[in-house]
Write a protein that holds these residues in place. Structure first.
Motif, PDB file in Angstrom:
ATOM      1  N   ILE A  54     -18.494 -38.445 -11.700  1.00 47.87           N
ATOM      2  CA  ILE A  54     -19.924 -38.735 -11.544  1.00 47.87           C
ATOM      3  C   ILE A  54     -20.179 -39.648 -10.346  1.00 47.87           C
ATOM      4  CG2 ILE A  54     -21.880 -39.952 -12.586  1.00 47.87           C
ATOM      5  CD1 ILE A  54     -20.906 -38.975 -15.311  1.00 47.87           C
ATOM      6  N   VAL A  55     -21.132 -39.236  -9.510  1.00 43.20           N
ATOM      7  CA  VAL A  55     -21.689 -40.113  -8.478  1.00 43.20           C
ATOM      8  C   VAL A  55     -23.145 -40.338  -8.853  1.00 43.20           C
ATOM      9  CG1 VAL A  55     -22.226 -40.408  -6.037  1.00 43.20           C
ATOM     10  CG2 VAL A  55     -20.150 -39.183  -6.705  1.00 43.20           C
ATOM     11  N   ALA A  56     -23.505 -41.580  -9.130  1.00 40.41           N
ATOM     12  CA  ALA A  56     -24.865 -41.906  -9.580  1.00 40.41           C
ATOM     13  C   ALA A  56     -25.545 -42.784  -8.528  1.00 40.41           C
ATOM     14  CB  ALA A  56     -24.830 -42.615 -10.929  1.00 40.41           C
ATOM     15  N   THR A  57     -26.768 -42.412  -8.146  1.00 37.16           N
ATOM     16  CA  THR A  57     -27.444 -43.112  -7.060  1.00 37.16           C
ATOM     17  C   THR A  57     -28.833 -43.573  -7.466  1.00 37.16           C
ATOM     18  OG1 THR A  57     -28.566 -41.195  -6.062  1.00 37.16           O
ATOM     19  CG2 THR A  57     -26.252 -41.529  -5.490  1.00 37.16           C
ATOM     20  N   SER A  58     -29.301 -44.591  -6.752  1.00 40.66           N
ATOM     21  CA  SER A  58     -30.661 -45.106  -6.949  1.00 40.66           C
ATOM     22  C   SER A  58     -31.269 -45.417  -5.596  1.00 40.66           C
ATOM     23  CB  SER A  58     -30.631 -46.379  -7.797  1.00 40.66           C
ATOM     24  OG  SER A  58     -31.903 -47.019  -7.797  1.00 40.66           O
ATOM     25  N   LEU A  59     -32.570 -45.239  -5.479  1.00 43.15           N
ATOM     26  CA  LEU A  59     -33.264 -45.618  -4.248  1.00 43.15           C
ATOM     27  C   LEU A  59     -33.269 -47.127  -4.071  1.00 43.15           C
ATOM     28  CD1 LEU A  59     -35.113 -44.963  -1.811  1.00 43.15           C
ATOM     29  CD2 LEU A  59     -37.053 -45.011  -3.396  1.00 43.15           C
ATOM     30  N   ASN A  60     -33.272 -47.871  -5.177  1.00 38.45           N
ATOM     31  CA  ASN A  60     -33.388 -49.320  -5.127  1.00 38.45           C
ATOM     32  C   ASN A  60     -32.055 -49.999  -4.839  1.00 38.45           C
ATOM     33  OD1 ASN A  60     -36.230 -49.460  -5.967  1.00 38.45           O
ATOM     34  ND2 ASN A  60     -35.470 -48.680  -7.923  1.00 38.45           N
ATOM     35  N   PRO A  61     -32.073 -51.122  -4.120  1.00 41.85           N
ATOM     36  CA  PRO A  61     -30.847 -51.913  -3.962  1.00 41.85           C
ATOM     37  C   PRO A  61     -30.457 -52.542  -5.297  1.00 41.85           C
ATOM     38  CG  PRO A  61     -32.731 -53.059  -3.002  1.00 41.85           C
ATOM     39  CD  PRO A  61     -33.216 -51.695  -3.383  1.00 41.85           C
ATOM     40  N   ALA A 116     -43.153 -39.869  -6.557  1.00 44.31           N
ATOM     41  CA  ALA A 116     -43.314 -40.589  -5.292  1.00 44.31           C
ATOM     42  C   ALA A 116     -43.989 -41.948  -5.461  1.00 44.31           C
ATOM     43  CB  ALA A 116     -44.126 -39.735  -4.320  1.00 44.31           C
ATOM     44  N   GLY A 117     -44.267 -42.349  -6.697  1.00 47.48           N
ATOM     45  CA  GLY A 117     -44.898 -43.642  -6.936  1.00 47.48           C
ATOM     46  C   GLY A 117     -46.340 -43.493  -7.370  1.00 47.48           C
ATOM     47  N   PHE A 118     -46.906 -44.589  -7.829  1.00 48.71           N
ATOM     48  CA  PHE A 118     -48.272 -44.580  -8.358  1.00 48.71           C
ATOM     49  C   PHE A 118     -49.240 -45.080  -7.298  1.00 48.71           C
ATOM     50  CE2 PHE A 118     -45.317 -45.074 -11.888  1.00 48.71           C
ATOM     51  CZ  PHE A 118     -45.721 -44.038 -12.723  1.00 48.71           C
ATOM     52  N   HIS A 119     -49.843 -44.127  -6.573  1.00 51.18           N
ATOM     53  CA  HIS A 119     -50.741 -44.474  -5.468  1.00 51.18           C
ATOM     54  C   HIS A 119     -52.120 -43.847  -5.649  1.00 51.18           C
ATOM     55  CE1 HIS A 119     -47.154 -45.968  -3.462  1.00 51.18           C
ATOM     56  NE2 HIS A 119     -46.565 -44.805  -3.700  1.00 51.18           N
ATOM     57  N   GLY A 120     -52.440 -43.469  -6.861  1.00 48.64           N
ATOM     58  CA  GLY A 120     -53.714 -42.836  -7.141  1.00 48.64           C
ATOM     59  C   GLY A 120     -53.593 -41.957  -8.375  1.00 48.64           C
ATOM     60  N   ARG A 196     -40.775 -45.556 -15.979  1.00 50.25           N
ATOM     61  CA  ARG A 196     -41.842 -45.359 -14.993  1.00 50.25           C
ATOM     62  C   ARG A 196     -41.314 -45.599 -13.580  1.00 50.25           C
ATOM     63  NH1 ARG A 196     -47.172 -45.439 -16.275  1.00 50.25           N
ATOM     64  NH2 ARG A 196     -47.672 -46.734 -14.474  1.00 50.25           N
ATOM     65  N   GLY A 197     -40.513 -46.635 -13.414  1.00 47.39           N
ATOM     66  CA  GLY A 197     -39.834 -46.839 -12.141  1.00 47.39           C
ATOM     67  C   GLY A 197     -40.603 -47.554 -11.059  1.00 47.39           C
ATOM     68  N   ALA A 198     -41.849 -47.931 -11.307  1.00 48.15           N
ATOM     69  CA  ALA A 198     -42.649 -48.621 -10.287  1.00 48.15           C
ATOM     70  C   ALA A 198     -43.697 -49.487 -10.957  1.00 48.15           C
ATOM     71  CB  ALA A 198     -43.308 -47.616  -9.354  1.00 48.15           C
ATOM     72  N   GLY A 199     -44.126 -50.521 -10.242  1.00 50.83           N
ATOM     73  CA  GLY A 199     -45.176 -51.391 -10.740  1.00 50.83           C
ATOM     74  C   GLY A 199     -44.697 -52.388 -11.779  1.00 50.83           C
ATOM     75  N   SER A 200     -45.646 -53.092 -12.370  1.00 52.51           N
ATOM     76  CA  SER A 200     -45.318 -54.140 -13.338  1.00 52.51           C
ATOM     77  C   SER A 200     -44.737 -53.575 -14.625  1.00 52.51           C
ATOM     78  CB  SER A 200     -46.568 -54.973 -13.649  1.00 52.51           C
ATOM     79  OG  SER A 200     -47.601 -54.146 -14.185  1.00 52.51           O
ATOM     80  N   ARG A 201     -44.967 -52.293 -14.889  1.00 57.22           N
ATOM     81  CA  ARG A 201     -44.439 -51.654 -16.101  1.00 57.22           C
ATOM     82  C   ARG A 201     -43.282 -50.708 -15.777  1.00 57.22           C
ATOM     83  NH1 ARG A 201     -48.609 -48.562 -19.181  1.00 57.22           N
ATOM     84  NH2 ARG A 201     -49.529 -48.038 -17.160  1.00 57.22           N
ATOM     85  N   CYS A 202     -42.535 -51.037 -14.734  1.00 57.95           N
ATOM     86  CA  CYS A 202     -41.466 -50.143 -14.272  1.00 57.95           C
ATOM     87  C   CYS A 202     -40.416 -49.857 -15.339  1.00 57.95           C
ATOM     88  CB  CYS A 202     -40.796 -50.723 -13.027  1.00 57.95           C
ATOM     89  SG  CYS A 202     -40.057 -52.360 -13.260  1.00 57.95           S
TER      90      CYS A 202
END
Length: 324
Positions: A54-61, A116-120, A196-202
């Motif tokens: 398994i190679v597991a990746t994340s966008l986040n550091p 792609a995130g919560f932008h609208g 959710r992965g983004a915002g205060s409720r990630c």
């Protein structure tokens, strides 16, 4: 170097029993993209009693990740003990260029609920296009990272507005074909927690509702290998989309898929791109199977040359025609 089933046997020095969880085997080389708290990766690893495949990746550091998700640190530690290869700061739309990934090929590439995130509002055209751009970039990268019979799996909601992303269309633009779509159930993956992965409720879950696992395979002859030629009408797309060999397509899919990018940007270093493709192509060709020789690669180069000449002639005719 032994690969797949043989690699597992060689590493443990004995016959190893294959273990399955749903669509995934302990003998598969698996890449997970866009992981949240890494609970899906850990679910697979625990089912296999190993994460060496398994190679597991994340966008986040890493430092941000363990702040975002309460269980991320413990999940990562467990994965590390089981032998997983963990990567952070990996952009799904550029991952094929990553130092640790650019020479790797996988049996399964999994992207759980890309977003792609919560932008609208999700139903807004701006948001839908942002999501589509993300998935398109992922497909463009992943299509060149598959082994011979490899598959790309995207878990995704099936009702509007998420169905408006049109995954099948995006895949077809990157030489991929949808061959199966099956219901996704979180309970089939013990311990998996969608985030959710983004915002205060990630770290909070999002409602899954109706969702499926969309399965794609590389298909050089079943779809347009040159991808989506935005801004160019159908009758002026580049030729020879269905006459290249499978070996050629698998090695040079990146070159073929980036015609728009190469020709449509004034800041693009075409010379460097071609040389890099040729270098990586040779390394990939030799790594794909034992017994391959330079002669075989030279034959692919001849095919490459013929295709390039045809494309050049076609573009010349198109450009001359536009001046009249």
């Amino acid at each position: 170097m032994a690969v797949g089933k043989e690699m597992v046997k060689a590493e443990v020095g004995m016959e190893e029993k294959e273990k399955w969880l749903m669509h995934y085997s302990s003998f598969h080389q698996i890449l997970l993209v866009g992981e949240g708290d890494f609970s899906f990766s850990l679910c697979l690893a625990q089912s296999f009693s190993s994460a060496s495949n398994i190679v597991a990746t994340s966008l986040n550091p890493y430092d941000l990740l363990i702040k975002m998700y309460k269980k991320a640190k413990s999940n990562l530690e467990a994965l590390e003990k089981l032998g997983a290869h963990l990567l952070f700061g990996v952009d799904a739309t550029k991952m094929k260029l990553h130092t640790d990934l650019k020479m790797r090929k996988f049996d399964r590439i999994i992207y759980n609920f890309p977003h792609a995130g919560f932008h609208g509002k999700e139903e807004s055209r701006i948001m839908i296009n942002m999501h589509r751009d993300l998935v398109h970039g992922f497909f463009r990268n992943a299509s060149g990272m598959l082994r011979g019979n490899g598959e790309i799996h995207v878990n995704h909601k099936t009702k509007a507005p998420f169905s408006d992303w049109n995954l099948e269309e995006l895949a077809s633009q990157n030489s991929l074909v949808l061959f199966e779509c099956v219901a996704f159930k979180r309970e089939d993956y013990p311990g998996y927690n969608n985030k959710r992965g983004a915002g205060s409720r990630c770290d909070k879950p999002f409602p899954l509702g109706a969702c499926s696992t969309f399965k794609f395979r590389f298909s050089p002859t079943g779809t347009n290998i040159l991808g989506n030629m935005n801004g160019i009408s159908t009758h002026t797309r580049l030729p020879l989309t269905n006459t290249v060999s499978i070996d050629y397509s698998q090695i040079f899919v990146g070159y073929c898929n980036h015609a728009v990018e190469t020709l449509g940007r004034s800041d693009y270093n075409v010379g460097y791109t071609v040389l890099e493709v040729l270098r990586l192509g040779f390394e990939r060709y030799m790594a794909e199977g034992p017994g391959r020789t330079l002669t075989g690669y030279i034959n692919l180069m001849q095919e490459h040359q013929l295709l390039s000449r045809s494309r050049t002639a076609f573009l010349r005719r198109m450009l001359l025609g536009s001046d009249q």
